[in-house]
Design a protein around this motif. Structure first.
Motif, PDB file in Angstrom:
ATOM      1  N   ALA A 275       0.831  -1.207   0.000  1.00 45.18           N
ATOM      2  CA  ALA A 275       0.000   0.000   0.000  1.00 45.18           C
ATOM      3  C   ALA A 275       0.866   1.258   0.000  1.00 45.18           C
ATOM      4  O   ALA A 275       0.540   2.245  -0.665  1.00 45.18           O
ATOM      5  N   VAL A 276       1.981   1.207   0.738  1.00 47.00           N
ATOM      6  CA  VAL A 276       2.897   2.351   0.766  1.00 47.00           C
ATOM      7  C   VAL A 276       3.528   2.565  -0.604  1.00 47.00           C
ATOM      8  O   VAL A 276       3.646   3.702  -1.089  1.00 47.00           O
ATOM      9  N   SER A 277       3.920   1.485  -1.257  1.00 46.19           N
ATOM     10  CA  SER A 277       4.581   1.591  -2.575  1.00 46.19           C
ATOM     11  C   SER A 277       3.655   2.161  -3.634  1.00 46.19           C
ATOM     12  O   SER A 277       4.127   2.699  -4.649  1.00 46.19           O
ATOM     13  N   GLU A 278       2.347   2.050  -3.442  1.00 43.44           N
ATOM     14  CA  GLU A 278       1.373   2.553  -4.416  1.00 43.44           C
ATOM     15  C   GLU A 278       1.055   4.034  -4.236  1.00 43.44           C
ATOM     16  O   GLU A 278       0.332   4.619  -5.040  1.00 43.44           O
ATOM     17  N   LEU A 279       1.582   4.650  -3.189  1.00 38.55           N
ATOM     18  CA  LEU A 279       1.339   6.068  -2.945  1.00 38.55           C
ATOM     19  C   LEU A 279       2.181   6.919  -3.893  1.00 38.55           C
ATOM     20  O   LEU A 279       3.243   6.491  -4.354  1.00 38.55           O
ATOM     21  N   PRO A 280       1.748   8.151  -4.191  1.00 39.84           N
ATOM     22  CA  PRO A 280       2.595   9.068  -4.969  1.00 39.84           C
ATOM     23  C   PRO A 280       3.915   9.301  -4.238  1.00 39.84           C
ATOM     24  O   PRO A 280       3.953   9.274  -3.006  1.00 39.84           O
ATOM     25  N   PRO A 281       4.997   9.539  -4.980  1.00 39.56           N
ATOM     26  CA  PRO A 281       6.322   9.671  -4.347  1.00 39.56           C
ATOM     27  C   PRO A 281       6.374  10.680  -3.210  1.00 39.56           C
ATOM     28  O   PRO A 281       6.989  10.409  -2.172  1.00 39.56           O
ATOM     29  N   ARG A 282       5.755  11.849  -3.374  1.00 37.17           N
ATOM     30  CA  ARG A 282       5.864  12.866  -2.325  1.00 37.17           C
ATOM     31  C   ARG A 282       5.098  12.486  -1.063  1.00 37.17           C
ATOM     32  O   ARG A 282       5.393  12.970   0.023  1.00 37.17           O
ATOM     33  N   VAL A 283       4.098  11.591  -1.210  1.00 38.98           N
ATOM     34  CA  VAL A 283       3.369  11.090  -0.039  1.00 38.98           C
ATOM     35  C   VAL A 283       4.123   9.900   0.561  1.00 38.98           C
ATOM     36  O   VAL A 283       4.217   9.747   1.777  1.00 38.98           O
ATOM     37  N   ARG A 284       4.675   9.076  -0.325  1.00 36.65           N
ATOM     38  CA  ARG A 284       5.378   7.864   0.120  1.00 36.65           C
ATOM     39  C   ARG A 284       6.527   8.193   1.069  1.00 36.65           C
ATOM     40  O   ARG A 284       6.764   7.477   2.045  1.00 36.65           O
ATOM     41  N   GLU A 285       7.207   9.285   0.801  1.00 39.57           N
ATOM     42  CA  GLU A 285       8.340   9.651   1.651  1.00 39.57           C
ATOM     43  C   GLU A 285       7.904  10.144   3.030  1.00 39.57           C
ATOM     44  O   GLU A 285       8.733  10.291   3.921  1.00 39.57           O
ATOM     45  N   ARG A 286       6.591  10.364   3.201  1.00 40.63           N
ATOM     46  CA  ARG A 286       6.063  10.798   4.497  1.00 40.63           C
ATOM     47  C   ARG A 286       5.494   9.631   5.304  1.00 40.63           C
ATOM     48  O   ARG A 286       4.844   9.843   6.335  1.00 40.63           O
ATOM     49  N   VAL A 287       5.710   8.401   4.831  1.00 37.59           N
ATOM     50  CA  VAL A 287       5.263   7.207   5.556  1.00 37.59           C
ATOM     51  C   VAL A 287       6.498   6.408   5.963  1.00 37.59           C
ATOM     52  O   VAL A 287       7.300   6.014   5.106  1.00 37.59           O
TER      53      VAL A 287
END
Length: 346
Positions: A275-287
């Motif tokens: 689920a984390v890998s499917e997030l947009p890059p700028r959101v992914r880096e906040r998880v």
């Protein structure tokens, strides 16, 4: 009932294993010890979630007499593995109790199911059942076949009835469970007390300097920290939490950008990472997904957080009986919590 001098606590999971069952058993054992009782804990070597016993990760006894069984269990993944694990542990306990010939004034079965009480019953102990969940109804959610789910519930409740009727009483995690006991099992006289999951206030307490704590942990001072710690299991629904964070991220306005910390391990870890890998890059880096860690370190992350998550993915009939241990730890640390409507917070 007079205060017992010696107490046996039996639990399949115990500190330092992650999760509500381990935290619950550890807290109850310390509570009885604080009352002046001599406490023996019959449990396993740390092994969650893969089932492999880890001898090198056993902590100090904290004044408790620990009897740890070295059992090779199945990974805690899926319905069948759980049933096998929860059945094998009581059999091993029966053998241990029969060979040890221990004499206890009171025995406490701790767990999500009553199986741990069976060796106590067969060995003639006066026992109480600690209920922090209502098995088999919660585990039945994992069974997709309706007839099989119905059979599981009927058989499980019959076992419960047998164990409950022979118990001295109950320790309930949540007072709402009292009504369900009367409704499901028609127990005319239920002797019970309510003990919420205790928090170790030596660890979980408001931070004197959150800025200093964040600097030590490497957390951005200008972040709004949303935290979850505990088991990555089906009941928590963490993949949905990750997706919800991704949707909410773009609409959040303010000086502090949110960051989501997920600390723990469990059968849903792969789905969480997907689920984390499917997030947009700028959101992914906040998880940030972090592995399980000592409770002393977890407590520091809790104290550094702005918001604690207590996700519960369960039916409306069951959600309000669950009071996760992490909710008490957040509150003890002065951290507000976010939990589903209709759960333990009302």
């Amino acid at each position: 009932m007079a205060r017992p001098d010696s107490v046996l606590v039996i639990s399949q999971l115990f500190n330092p294993d992650f999760g509500g069952l381990s935290t619950r058993a550890y807290g109850l054992a310390l509570l009885f010890r604080s009352l002046g009782c001599r406490v023996t804990v019959l449990t396993t070597m740390p092994h969650y979630p893969d089932g492999y016993p880890r001898e090198d990760s056993c902590p100090r006894g904290d004044g408790l007499d620990l009897v740890r069984l070295k059992l090779r269990l199945l990974p805690y993944r899926g319905f069948l593995n759980r049933v096998i694990n929860f059945s094998y542990f009581p059999l091993a306990c029966c053998r241990e109790l029969f060979n040890s010939h221990g004499d206890y004034d009171l025995a406490v079965s701790v767990g999500f199911n009553p199986f741990s009480a069976i060796p106590l019953m067969f060995n003639g102990f006066k026992y109480v059942v600690d209920l922090s969940d209502l098995w088999p109804d919660t585990i039945a959610m994992e069974v997709r076949n309706p007839p099989l789910r119905l059979v599981l519930q009927l058989v499980g409740r019959r076992v419960n009835q047998y164990v409950f009727e022979r118990s001295t009483g109950f320790i309930l995690l949540n007072p709402n469970m009292h009504e369900l006991l009367r409704r499901f099992y028609r127990l005319s006289e239920v002797k019970w007390t309510w003990i919420v999951n205790p928090a170790d206030e030596g660890l979980f307490r408001p931070a004197k300097s959150r800025e200093e704590l964040r600097e030590r942990l490497g957390i951005d001072q200008d972040s709004f920290v949303v935290l979850y710690h505990g088991v990555f299991g089906m009941l928590q629904g963490l993949p949905l939490v990750v997706r919800a964070f991704g949707k909410a991220f773009s609409s959040i306005r303010g000086r502090k950008q949110p960051v989501l910390y997920l600390i723990g391990h469990g059968e849903e870890l792969g789905k969480v990472l997907r689920a984390v890998s499917e997030l947009p890059p700028r959101v992914r880096e906040r998880v940030k997904v972090l592995p399980r860690m000592p409770r002393e370190v977890v407590a520091n992350y809790v104290r550094a957080a702005d918001l604690g998550l207590v996700p519960i993915s369960a039916s409306d009939a069951l959600i309000y009986i669950v009071t996760p241990a992490k909710s008490i730890e957040y509150l003890a640390s002065g951290v507000p919590i976010l939990a589903p409507r209709g759960s333990f917070i009302g």
